[in-house]
Design an enzyme around this catalytic site. Sequence first.
Site, PDB file in Angstrom:
ATOM      1  N   LYS A 179      73.159  31.259   7.677  1.00 38.24           N
ATOM      2  CA  LYS A 179      73.075  32.364   8.630  1.00 38.24           C
ATOM      3  C   LYS A 179      71.619  32.833   8.780  1.00 38.24           C
ATOM      4  CE  LYS A 179      77.582  32.794   9.276  1.00 38.24           C
ATOM      5  NZ  LYS A 179      78.154  31.449   9.189  1.00 38.24           N
TER       6      LYS A 179
HETATM    7  C1  LIG Z   1      82.429  33.496  13.017  1.00 37.77           C
HETATM    8  C2  LIG Z   1      82.538  33.465  11.528  1.00 37.77           C
HETATM    9  N1  LIG Z   1      83.488  34.207  10.921  1.00 37.77           N
HETATM   10  C3  LIG Z   1      83.608  34.236   9.587  1.00 37.77           C
HETATM   11  C4  LIG Z   1      82.775  33.501   8.768  1.00 37.77           C
HETATM   12  C5  LIG Z   1      83.034  33.518   7.313  1.00 37.77           C
HETATM   13  O1  LIG Z   1      81.931  33.797   6.517  1.00 37.77           O
HETATM   14  P1  LIG Z   1      81.780  33.146   5.068  1.00 37.77           P
HETATM   15  O2  LIG Z   1      81.439  31.722   5.235  1.00 37.77           O
HETATM   16  O3  LIG Z   1      80.693  33.954   4.440  1.00 37.77           O
HETATM   17  O4  LIG Z   1      83.076  33.350   4.356  1.00 37.77           O
HETATM   18  C6  LIG Z   1      81.763  32.724   9.345  1.00 37.77           C
HETATM   19  C7  LIG Z   1      80.786  31.955   8.557  1.00 37.77           C
HETATM   20  O5  LIG Z   1      80.963  30.937   8.012  1.00 37.77           O
HETATM   21  C8  LIG Z   1      81.655  32.687  10.767  1.00 37.77           C
HETATM   22  O6  LIG Z   1      80.724  31.934  11.361  1.00 37.77           O
END
Ligand SMILES: Cc1ncc(COP(=O)(O)O)c(C=O)c1O
Length: 359
Positions: A184
């Site tokens: 990110k």
């Molecule tokens: C749109 C979206 N929602 C949720 C997530 C979930 O985040 P994480 O990977 O930190 O659990 C991500 C990232 O991977 C994402 O891009």
Amino acid sequence: MKIPFLDLSRMDQALQATLKDKFAKVLKEGRFSFGEEVLTFEKRVEDRLQSPHAISCANGTDALELALRALNIGPGDEVIVPAMTWVSTAEVVLMIGATPVFWDTDAWGLLRSDWEKAISPRTKAVIPVHLYGMMVPMADLMAKAKKADIFVIEDAAQAFGSFQEGKAAGTWGDVGCLSFYPTKNLGALGEAGMCLTNQKELAEQIRLLSNHGQAQRDVHSLVGRNSRIDTLQAAFLNVLLERFDEFQEKRRILAEIYWEELAGIEGLTLPPKAEDSNLHLFVIQTEKRDLLKEFLQSNGVGTAIHYPIIVPDIPVYKQDGDFANARKLSQNGLSLPLNPWLEVKEVVEVCRLVKEFFT
Ligand SMILES: Cc1ncc(COP(=O)(O)O)c(C=O)c1O
């Protein structure tokens, strides 16, 4: 020339040295859960995004799940989710026993503006996803949600640093969810996430849920779970946050090159120059997507597809409906390399190759 889609080992030496110093400091203190680094990180995000309550947690998926639980959404309830998103957005709805109701997006993956047609008497919430860092028009969405008396949970996992009308992604809805996954714009050296809210009681509930329902040790006022952020990740994020604006500027410079160099190519559509975007991903669209991807790969350029299959087409999430825009994006979208660790000459080379492919 080998141009990776994203190679985090390219972080500059100064940054690597500061991160190592930070690790040494945390190691010396011997504190790996809670502590000053976590408090500082939450406070910094609150200040930067003008959000009264920032509650850190283990990852972005947990942030979404904690938000749903804190809003008492569960079995029998429906939650409106865009058909094009990372799977987490729908996954969490099923994990808490509710039902995701998928709705199509616009051509760029943002929840289509007539989403309120998906509202039923069971609908409890809508989850707008600020996909690729571009923001769903939030004033309109909030007005519709208020009228229907449903909650808004913003999935701002890809949108740290995006602002609309001066208001940060994640601070419009009842709860905003952030991810600090390493890829990110603000990425940890591991997993981390956060919930934002301007409602004190909701903030307290999320905090309780993320720490076994305990406000103080061994007093469990509700059944929660463990979704705390690692102190070490908070410490790294404090370092990375200090250089965030500089990294964003680099993204902007590189994205401008793409927009300038790739303008006017027949058969190629560039992403809109959205003022509110943090430029998380630079997604182009072409019907020759797979051939272009292969061509770039064979010339040493890494690309990615976000995402090759829409969620309601995944067998375990199967749902019928009109998802034409989302499906088209999944077939035509290609993410070009865009991150602070790329050099200008590398992006120029990617452009040269894309132009070569189309001529
Ligand atoms: C749109 C979206 N929602 C949720 C997530 C979930 O985040 P994480 O990977 O930190 O659990 C991500 C990232 O991977 C994402 O891009």
